[in-house]
Write an enzyme that holds these catalytic residues in place. Structure first.
Site, PDB file in Angstrom:
ATOM      1  N   GLU A 130       8.535 -19.337  12.923  1.00  0.00           N
ATOM      2  CA  GLU A 130       7.713 -19.746  14.058  1.00  0.00           C
ATOM      3  C   GLU A 130       8.323 -20.998  14.694  1.00  0.00           C
ATOM      4  O   GLU A 130       8.170 -22.097  14.169  1.00  0.00           O
ATOM      5  CB  GLU A 130       6.268 -20.032  13.616  1.00  0.00           C
ATOM      6  N   ASP A 179       5.699 -20.271   8.816  1.00  0.00           N
ATOM      7  CA  ASP A 179       4.794 -20.999   9.689  1.00  0.00           C
ATOM      8  C   ASP A 179       5.378 -22.380  10.015  1.00  0.00           C
ATOM      9  O   ASP A 179       5.960 -23.039   9.152  1.00  0.00           O
ATOM     10  CB  ASP A 179       3.443 -21.156   8.968  1.00  0.00           C
TER      11      ASP A 179
END
Length: 489
Positions: free
Chosen positions: A240, A203
């Site tokens: 990401e 993330d």
């Protein structure tokens, strides 16, 4: 003198980081967003394994902040309090049981890993630990104020230091340049490797320095051979990094040590399948569209963030006909490692997953027709989607052949001599097309299922010359047909 060393390095990397470690004849990672671990284990056994899915991206398994102000929104899972494996999805025992059960049926588990930051406010976590946001004190790790970057706000995407050293939407920003911080992150990720996971979604990777991430990944253990992984394999990494151009940070900065989630992919396909670009232009779909090399990329149509805030170009379950077409194109095309979204239904962007009055997650129910209830969309259980996972398995190892278009909104292509797809937007398709397939009758796996030698949908006949008459009405439920050798009648 450098050649042998380079070859050795590339060979080492090829054992992991860039390959998802799917079992044989499987593909695609499905994001079972906010599901409980016990429900994922059941889904691996009863549906994902039999249908040929490769793996599951799970919600963050570590302790997160309990956010009662917004009635337990989905984003509380992205506010870590500690690395204790205890969330609304389950505790460590439930997590370990799920990983074992899914691996036992050849379905891999990928962890959504939140290592850029801690919480954006103070409070109590899902395992009862305390978060002192103002003092940047997280005793259950433990992290103290010296483990974080100085407080400043991410507000200038033309400045890489601002993006990586400041606080994203007020979240306490960890300093991954610190040996101690790295050691806690590595310990957390290696604990998950020990439990049998196959890899990690990282993330907010764009908000961390590439060199710091590279150092963290280099310290990860090899995958646990007790769970069916080959010896010497590194976890699959997919990062990401939202890069749609025009910013200081490029997705290419992250491709040397892992794959990158390609956000341009779903944006461009979403536009095309809503008529904003001619399908005929997809003939050169790939890097010429400003996409990463397919070997470096995880491809997707929508995810848990951009299905809420991605704008009108992003297709989701709420626009089902073009959404299913875009997914069919993604799964029919050889580009990238593919990821599918499995949502819960939502009316507002903060809405949390289905839960009872006490805040406990509610399990999805499975309807008689195989779809889900209890507030879950379960796109992965839509026939047009899971049958295209089967298509992708059937055509593995082949390239695109027999590309055809009418120069506008109708296209078709084959995958070697294994599969064939055709699409139309806005007007009827009636063509005599080369499929590349062996002669015979095939079940269109979009309109029906092939079971026990019969087809519940359309049947398409391929002649001895490989040609077939392809008809697809503009007003049909689905603007795509797909046939493959494993759906031959």
């Amino acid at each position: 003198h450098f050649k042998p060393i380079l070859v050795l390095c590339l060979a080492t990397l090829a054992l992991g980081l860039f390959v998802p470690h799917f079992a044989a004849d499987r593909n695609s990672i499905v994001h079972l967003f906010e599901w409980k671990w016990s429900d994922i284990a059941d889904e691996c056994e009863r549906f994902l394994a039999p249908k040929g899915f490769g793996g599951v991206q799970i919600s963050p398994p570590n302790e997160n902040l309990v956010v009662t102000s917004s009635n337990r929104p989905w984003w509380e899972r992205y506010q870590p309090v500690s690395y204790i494996l205890n969330t609304r999805s389950g505790d460590e025992a439930a997590l370990a049981d799920m990983i074992s059960r899914c691996n036992a049926v050849g379905v891999r588990i990928y962890v959504d890993t939140v290592i850029n930051h801690m919480t954006g406010m103070g409070g109590t976590g899902t395992a009862g630990s305390q978060a002192d946001r103002d003092g940047k004190n997280y005793p259950a790790v433990p992290y103290g104020s010296g483990d974080f970057h100085d407080s400043c706000t991410v507000n200038n995407y033309q400045d890489a230091s601002n993006v990586r050293n400041c606080e994203l939407v007020g979240l306490a920003d960890l300093n991954q340049g610190s040996d101690y911080v790295r050691s806690k992150i590595i310990e957390y990720m290696n604990h998950l490797v020990d439990l049998g996971v196959a890899g990690f979604r990282v993330d907010a990777a764009k908000h961390m320095w590439p060199a710091d991430l590279e150092a963290i990944y280099a310290s990860l253990k090899n995958l646990n051979t007790d769970h069916g992984f080959l010896d010497g394999q590194k976890p699959f990494i997919f990062q990401e990094v939202i890069d749609l151009g025009g910013e200081a940070i490029s997705k290419h900065e992250y491709t040397g040590f892992g794959t990158v989630i390609e956000f341009q992919y779903g944006l461009s396909l979403g536009n095309a399948f809503q008529g904003g670009n001619q399908l005929a232009n997809l003939a050169n779909w790939g890097p010429e569209w400003n996409l990463l090399d397919g070997l470096d990329a995880v491809a997707f149509i929508d995810n848990h963030d951009n299905q809420r805030t991605g704008g009108s170009q992003i297709l989701t379950y709420k626009n089902p006909k073009p959404y299913k077409m875009a997914i069919a194109f993604m799964l029919a095309h050889p580009y990238g490692t593919t990821r599918l979204m499995s949502s819960f239904a939502f009316d507002n962007n903060d809405q949390g997953p289905p839960q009872d009055d006490a805040g406990n997650l509610i399990s999805p129910s499975i309807n008689d027709d195989g779809t889900c209830g209890n507030g879950y969309v379960c796109e992965h259980r839509w026939r047009q989607i899971f049958n295209m996972v089967g298509f992708r398995n059937a055509v593995q190892g082949t390239g695109i052949e027999n590309w055809w278009s009418d120069g506008n909104q109708q296209i078709a292509f084959g995958r070697g001599n294994k599969g064939f797809v055709a699409f139309t937007i806005g007007y009827d398709l009636n063509q005599h097309l080369q499929t590349g397939l062996p002669a015979g009758s095939y079940c269109d796996v979009i309109s029906g299922n092939a079971e026990n030698g019969s087809c519940s949908g359309k049947t398409i006949t391929v002649g001895g010359d490989g040609y077939a008459d392809i008809s697809l009405g503009a007003n049909e439920d689905d603007g795509v047909i797909a046939i493959h050798v494993n759906a031959k009648l």
